[in-house]
Enzyme design. Structure first.
Site, PDB file in Angstrom:
ATOM      1  N   CYS A 104      40.077  42.429  37.512  1.00  9.71           N
ATOM      2  CA  CYS A 104      41.519  42.317  37.622  1.00  9.71           C
ATOM      3  C   CYS A 104      42.142  42.541  36.254  1.00  9.71           C
ATOM      4  CB  CYS A 104      41.892  40.951  38.163  1.00  9.71           C
ATOM      5  SG  CYS A 104      43.663  40.875  38.301  1.00  9.71           S
ATOM      6  N   HIS A 106      45.419  42.948  35.434  1.00 12.30           N
ATOM      7  CA  HIS A 106      46.622  42.162  35.098  1.00 12.30           C
ATOM      8  C   HIS A 106      46.199  40.768  34.647  1.00 12.30           C
ATOM      9  CE1 HIS A 106      46.734  39.774  38.915  1.00 12.30           C
ATOM     10  NE2 HIS A 106      47.590  39.014  38.244  1.00 12.30           N
ATOM     11  N   GLY A 271      45.829  46.882  36.718  1.00 10.25           N
ATOM     12  CA  GLY A 271      44.971  47.252  35.584  1.00 10.25           C
ATOM     13  C   GLY A 271      43.672  47.927  35.999  1.00 10.25           C
TER      14      GLY A 271
HETATM   15  O1  LIG Z   1      45.593  44.448  37.751  1.00 15.18           O
HETATM   16  C1  LIG Z   1      44.620  44.382  38.530  1.00 15.18           C
HETATM   17  O2  LIG Z   1      43.573  44.974  38.295  1.00 15.18           O
HETATM   18  C2  LIG Z   1      44.711  43.499  39.742  1.00 15.18           C
HETATM   19  N1  LIG Z   1      46.039  43.067  40.131  1.00 15.18           N
HETATM   20  C3  LIG Z   1      45.906  42.573  41.502  1.00 15.18           C
HETATM   21  C4  LIG Z   1      44.824  43.442  42.088  1.00 15.18           C
HETATM   22  C5  LIG Z   1      43.904  43.780  40.943  1.00 15.18           C
HETATM   23  O3  LIG Z   1      42.834  42.899  40.939  1.00 15.18           O
END
Ligand SMILES: O=C(O)[C@H]1NCC[C@@H]1O
Length: 351
Positions: A104, A106, A271
């Site tokens: 993940c 973010h 991300g």
């Molecule tokens: O930014 C990310 O990679 C994540 N955001 C929610 C889904 C992914 O895991």
């Protein structure tokens, strides 16, 4: 009678419930609820096995923190765990509305700041402090801007990312044959131009985008077998990312919307999705090493940048190391309680 703010500060009345404490942040609008107290030990001799343990033995706590009334359908969480890797400053498990992801981005951006602010790394350094975060997919290196005691923007270098398959045709319920690309950025995503469904990632209604992306995810899950050279635990489709189709390099932002887990919508540009999309663009010869692209969330307009910085390998796959950058902010701290008399104490979701 009036209550002063100091009397109200973080006080719960006497209760017989279990407490869980969290710090809440968001990255590009996507929430991150970081557990800081109240979880039992997560057993396992690796971060991947801890992920399995949490899924098998502690899933009730994911529901307490992610679901209503404490969370909501699109809540996201992080649980800090020990890592078996000596270079790691911390290990982490990610949680969402359906289970536990393997990567993940973010969350890594938010956790980078959090780790420096909450002193999970020894000596912060200016202009950047490195925080090594052991995610279930592997070691991710975050670099946190640090100046005059304050943390700022974060960039991270993810695990090797690769295009798994391009131009895969699947039969999607309600849409017929759809051709997708599948790429890995710590988690596997399918990529499709939203135009294929007559949609626009910035203008169309979110529910309509979610339905199309979810139908694609279902089709791939039933028709395509994924594999990952490192572990079978990584070999599953996490979601579908609808794009604006602007994959050729341009200094202009390109927008996408990521629908992952159980039809959960990422508010950020995603991300791990940016990582996978950069790997795909590089694989197709649409971008060069160190060409920075800006990725915009179709949901909120928030932006990350991404670039491929180095060629590498992942098993038999030609892969790249991708750097993603963004900003995260604190939104609050909470002490949650689960009162035993509360019939809804375990959490619920409206679908
Ligand atoms: O930014 C990310 O990679 C994540 N955001 C929610 C889904 C992914 O895991």
């Amino acid at each position: 009678m009036s209550l002063s703010s100091s009397e109200m500060e973080l006080q719960l009345p006497p209760h017989e419930g279990v407490e869980l404490s969290v710090v809440d942040m968001h990255t590009g609008g996507e929430p991150l609820r970081i557990v800081v107290a109240g979880y039992p030990e997560v057993r396992g001799d690796s971060v991947l096995s801890k992920r399995r343990y949490a899924r098998e033995h502690l899933d009730h706590l994911r529901k307490v923190l992610m679901f209503e009334p404490r969370g909501h359908y699109d809540m996201y969480g992080a649980l800090i765990v020990d890592s078996e890797t000596p270079e790691a400053d911390l290990g982490v498990l990610f949680m969402h509305n359906e289970g536990y992801s393997t990567m993940c981005g973010h969350a890594v951006i938010a956790l980078g700041r959090f780790a420096v602010d909450y002193k999970l790394v020894k000596e912060p350094r200016s202009p950047e402090t490195q925080v090594n975060i052991h995610c279930p997919c592997g070691l991710v290196k975050a670099f946190v801007e640090y100046s005059a005691g304050k943390t700022g923007a974060v960039r991270f270098l993810s695990v090797p990312a690769f295009a798994f398959a391009t131009d895969v045709t699947v039969t999607v319920e309600g849409f017929g044959e759809v051709t997708v690309d599948i790429s890995y950025g710590g988690a596997f995503y399918a990529f499709v131009d939203a135009e294929r469904f007559g949609l626009d990632v910035k203008q169309s209604r979110t529910r309509v985008l979610v339905d199309a992306a979810t139908a694609v995810t279902r089709a791939i899950k039933s028709q395509v077998k994924l594999h990952h050279p490192v572990s079978d635990d990584l070999a599953f489709l996490y979601g579908t990312i609808l794009t604006d189709g602007r994959d050729q390099f341009s200094p202009e932002p390109t927008a996408n919307i990521c629908v992952f887990a159980e039809a959960q919508v990422d508010r950020s540009p995603t991300g791990s999705g940016v990582t996978a999309r950069v790997a795909l663009q590089y694989h197709k010869g649409l971008i060069q090493l160190n060409q920075t692209r800006t990725f915009q969330s179709g949901a909120t307009g928030s932006q990350f940048t991404g670039k491929a910085v180095e060629e590498t390998r992942c098993g038999d796959f030609r892969a790249v190391v991708v750097e993603v950058a963004g900003r995260a902010f604190y939104t609050g701290v909470s002490r949650f309680v689960q009162e035993p008399q509360d019939e809804l104490t375990h959490g619920f979701l409206l679908k």
